[in-house]
Scaffold this motif. Sequence first.
Motif, PDB file in Angstrom:
ATOM      1  N   ARG A   1      71.081   8.931  93.390  1.00  0.00           N
ATOM      2  CA  ARG A   1      72.350   8.570  92.742  1.00  0.00           C
ATOM      3  C   ARG A   1      72.637   9.440  91.517  1.00  0.00           C
ATOM      4  O   ARG A   1      73.794   9.593  91.121  1.00  0.00           O
TER       5      ARG A   1
ATOM      6  N   GLU B   1      65.865   6.080  95.121  1.00  0.00           N
ATOM      7  CA  GLU B   1      67.287   5.748  95.172  1.00  0.00           C
ATOM      8  C   GLU B   1      68.006   6.129  93.877  1.00  0.00           C
ATOM      9  O   GLU B   1      69.139   6.632  93.910  1.00  0.00           O
ATOM     10  N   LEU B   2      67.368   5.923  92.738  1.00  0.00           N
ATOM     11  CA  LEU B   2      68.008   6.307  91.475  1.00  0.00           C
ATOM     12  C   LEU B   2      68.137   7.816  91.363  1.00  0.00           C
ATOM     13  O   LEU B   2      69.161   8.325  90.888  1.00  0.00           O
TER      14      LEU B   2
ATOM     15  N   ILE C   1      72.357   0.628  87.431  1.00  0.00           N
ATOM     16  CA  ILE C   1      71.368   1.368  86.641  1.00  0.00           C
ATOM     17  C   ILE C   1      71.735   2.837  86.559  1.00  0.00           C
ATOM     18  O   ILE C   1      71.703   3.440  85.473  1.00  0.00           O
ATOM     19  N   ALA C   2      72.093   3.418  87.694  1.00  0.00           N
ATOM     20  CA  ALA C   2      72.464   4.837  87.698  1.00  0.00           C
ATOM     21  C   ALA C   2      73.657   5.088  86.784  1.00  0.00           C
ATOM     22  O   ALA C   2      73.694   6.076  86.041  1.00  0.00           O
TER      23      ALA C   2
ATOM     24  N   LEU D   1      64.782   2.464  80.817  1.00  0.00           N
ATOM     25  CA  LEU D   1      64.262   2.044  82.115  1.00  0.00           C
ATOM     26  C   LEU D   1      62.806   1.660  81.904  1.00  0.00           C
ATOM     27  O   LEU D   1      61.993   2.484  81.475  1.00  0.00           O
TER      28      LEU D   1
ATOM     29  N   LEU E   1      71.250  -0.973  91.842  1.00  0.00           N
ATOM     30  CA  LEU E   1      70.903   0.434  91.657  1.00  0.00           C
ATOM     31  C   LEU E   1      72.092   1.234  91.143  1.00  0.00           C
ATOM     32  O   LEU E   1      71.934   2.121  90.287  1.00  0.00           O
TER      33      LEU E   1
END
Length: 743
Positions: free
Chosen positions: A493, A489-490, A92-93, A404, A89
């Motif tokens: 972040r 979660e993303l 990705i963030a 994404l 994660l």
Amino acid sequence: MQTSVTPTHCPYCALQCGMNLTSVPDSSNDGNGGGVVEVTERADFPVNRGALCGKGRTAPALLSSGVRLTTPLIRSDGALRPATWDEALDRIADGLSRTRTEHGPDACGVFGGGGLTNEKAYTLGKFARVVLGTSQIDYNGRFCMSSAAAGGIRAFGLDRGLPFPLEDIPKTGCVILVGSNLAETMPPALRYLTELRDNGGKLIVIDPRRTRTAEQADLHLAPRPGTDLALALGLLHLVVAEGRTDEAYIQERTSGWEEARAAAMAHWPEYVERITGVSVPELRETVRMFCETESAMVLTARGPEQQSKGTDTVGAWINLCLATGRPGRPNSGYGCLTGQGNGQGGREHGQKADQLPGYRKLDDPAARRHVAEVWGVDPDSLPGPGRSAYELLDAMGTDIHALLLMASNPVVSAPRAAHIEERLRSLDFLAVADVVLSETAELADVVLPVAQWAEETGTTTNLEGRVLLRRQAITPPDGIRSDLHVMHELAARLGVEKGFPTDPEEVFEELRRASAGGPADYSGITYRRLAEENGVFWPCPAAPTTTTTGTGTGPLKSAATEEAPHTVVPDATAANRPGAELPVTGAGEVHPGTPRLFLDRFATPDGRARFVAVNHRPSAEEPDAEYPVLLTTGRVVSQYQSGAQTRRVDELNAAAPGPFVELHPRLAERLGAVEGEPLAIVSRRGRAVAPARITTTIRPDTVFMPFHWPGEGRANTLTNPALDPISRMPEFKTCAVRVERAS
């Protein structure tokens, strides 16, 4: 050990067949699943009444840890390696944040799927616009029925796949089924056509191939691929010439007839015969069967829709229905057979490039204000409409630097697929959330293993517009998270701490508020109602704050907001919603949903359906000396979409182990082709190789390939990305090719 039985729905097509999942806990469970799961009959669900196809029956095979992802993966030194969730994660963030900083928010793309639940589709659209601030979001449903949606909105002011329940089909007098092979794509739905004929009704199937569905027909028309528009216009010409129009209906319930009639009269039968290959006697017999019955329907699917003129083609079939007085009458009208599991709900709640929840338009100021208020943001902060699906994918590596992607496999499913694979490889950053390691996921920088249908609760909307509740039956394996968890979660972040809950019912409650007053109004639907009522048809507004006489004509405010509801359909509030034959009554009472639309009025400003004058035009790519044969594509009964899931089920693979090229004996003789011998199909975009399947059930000028497989048999390497100017649907269904013996 205690056995549990959970009523739920199939994860595959838009029938969303009801099933029971029987789960037996595994005493030796090692954290890789919740036990043994079996599908059993659920006869109480009205769509399939217990019947299931092989895909639905074997769906639990995908729950096994042996065939699905169970841990996050991160690309390191050119290869994917296992990682922790926090590591994945964070990566990705960082990739999305860095892209926004260096190139701006529109350099971040988001691509969704028609298999996502309503809650996930809603959250994905919100994530793109609120967290990333990007306009670049679309989904693979653009490849499914966007032309039918555009045609329905243009004619009726509203798009809902079927404006009536499936149960109405056996009650009608005649069905024209255009470009659909229900026997293979939706086997449990074939019973409706069987019951139609048992009741004395007639079935006309229009398809270039004599499919298993066409075998059931009273009349099969086999037009040249890409000529469905001319065919519909020719039929309307005959309706007019033979005096079969419903003049009273046209005058009372429609507008634009004079222009549409003039366009149709330019398509005389002999001219249409030359274009389509359908004989004049067949045209006349179709008109006779369709018109000499009190009720009749036209149902379209991908055949006429996946064309660069798909919206006009759908419009021509709608014109035929309107001219004969069918839409908005019992057991009659036009409908589209949605393909993907949540293709309907997926485009209603915000993952489409131009839409906000409730099927609102993103460029409508009132819609922006309403949704922004629910989201707690400034309407001006919401980006405008972005690129459609193919255009978004085509822009990767140039305007779009990070993507994404959730629940889609464009390496196999997109047109001009080899080019799209090349574009994916050119991205600075690609993150994929999926159940399995698809061909697209194999290219990613980060892959997230997410929960699937039986492991989580959520809603879907089937092809009838029936909102359904999929219930969690088992606990997902260790290491698996839900898509809602991923977006929560993303978002955190990326600086948005609130507004992205992980509980699906909490998300649905927000979706209800966001959709209130929109064309696809879910505000009167709750999880409890879905469980108790076997689904609820939208529109279903919340109970009103004022009363109405039940005539469906008075202004009304929604209980979900103190303002008059915002909608792209003027005067289509909770009280005067089209076809609300089940009226909204006094405050505090429950709206029963709307199984049948348009019985009183259409969802247009004046309540009238609109004829649209259309004319035949060739496909974007016609055969020539170098590419003399037409290619059309489709599905087989044992595989689904890109095959990313079904190709991992042994029983389904045994039934359809790989791609093939279907061709007529006359074409085979010219080529010297032999049954089972590899053939090369070459288009201007690429080359595919697959074994020959020689059959008289296809036109001599046409070859057919299923599109479920990657590798050298990847059919979508060949297909044409030419786009419909309105729906932006690619032309999957026809392109010019050359056929060669591969050896």
